[in-house]
Motif scaffolding. Structure first.
Motif, PDB file in Angstrom:
ATOM      1  N   GLU A  23       1.657   4.332   1.357  1.00 18.19           N
ATOM      2  CA  GLU A  23       0.584   4.299   2.371  1.00 18.19           C
ATOM      3  C   GLU A  23      -0.726   4.816   1.793  1.00 18.19           C
ATOM      4  N   ALA A  24      -0.668   5.922   1.062  1.00 15.25           N
ATOM      5  CA  ALA A  24      -1.881   6.512   0.469  1.00 15.25           C
ATOM      6  C   ALA A  24      -2.509   5.553  -0.542  1.00 15.25           C
ATOM      7  N   THR A  25      -1.669   4.904  -1.349  1.00 15.26           N
ATOM      8  CA  THR A  25      -2.184   3.981  -2.366  1.00 15.26           C
ATOM      9  C   THR A  25      -2.858   2.783  -1.709  1.00 15.26           C
ATOM     10  N   VAL A  26      -2.247   2.230  -0.672  1.00 17.17           N
ATOM     11  CA  VAL A  26      -2.831   1.080   0.024  1.00 17.17           C
ATOM     12  C   VAL A  26      -4.142   1.483   0.712  1.00 17.17           C
ATOM     13  N   ARG A  27      -4.175   2.677   1.300  1.00 13.15           N
ATOM     14  CA  ARG A  27      -5.430   3.167   1.910  1.00 13.15           C
ATOM     15  C   ARG A  27      -6.506   3.336   0.839  1.00 13.15           C
TER      16      ARG A  27
END
Length: 155
Positions: A23-27
């Motif tokens: 999730e953090a990487t996609v954000r």
């Protein structure tokens, strides 16, 4: 055959077992204006099935050839080190650039990954802002400067 072809549309395969890190990487991709389609595999085994169109990935639209693979090292089962080795041993997958994106800064991991064919080794930044900055730099290099191998199957 190397050709610069719409690098910004090249799919990225993210191999990461942590939902939070995914999730953090996609954000961070969104914040860095990286608009490439992102495909997510939660294990090395799943990534190999994705890349070889096996298991649930037999249809090419579900598993397009990625222009770049982001690979975590520390995953249960088939870890990133072994996954890297298996991808780089396959002549059809070998040209795909692999970026190791991991928490480990261990010299042995770094050396082993480069020996096994990793193109870049990046330690995951601790903060989200650091992750955004790392993704921006990765985007500038891999999608604006570097020429990526053209997908031979789609010619």
């Amino acid at each position: 055959m190397i050709a610069h072809h719409a690098a910004s549309s090249q799919p990225i395969l993210l191999v990461e077992d942590s939902d939070d890190d995914y999730e953090a990487t996609v954000r961070a991709f969104k914040k860095a204006n990286l608009h490439n389609p992102v495909f997510w595999c939660k294990s090395g085994r799943e990534a190999l099935e994705f890349l070889k169109h096996q298991g649930g990935f037999q249809e090419v639209p579900k598993a397009p050839r990625p222009g770049l693979i982001l690979l975590d090292l520390n995953m249960p089962g088939l870890d990133g080190r072994k996954t890297l080795e298996l991808i780089k041993q396959d002549p059809t997958l070998q040209p795909i650039p692999i970026i190791i994106l991991t928490t480990s800064a261990d010299e042995r991991d770094i050396e082993e990954c480069y020996r096994k064919g990793a193109n870049t080794y990046v330690q995951k930044p601790v903060s989200f802002d650091g992750l955004i900055e790392a993704i921006k730099r990765m985007k500038e290099y891999w999608f604006e400067i570097a020429l990526l191998p053209k997908d031979v199957e789609q010619e």
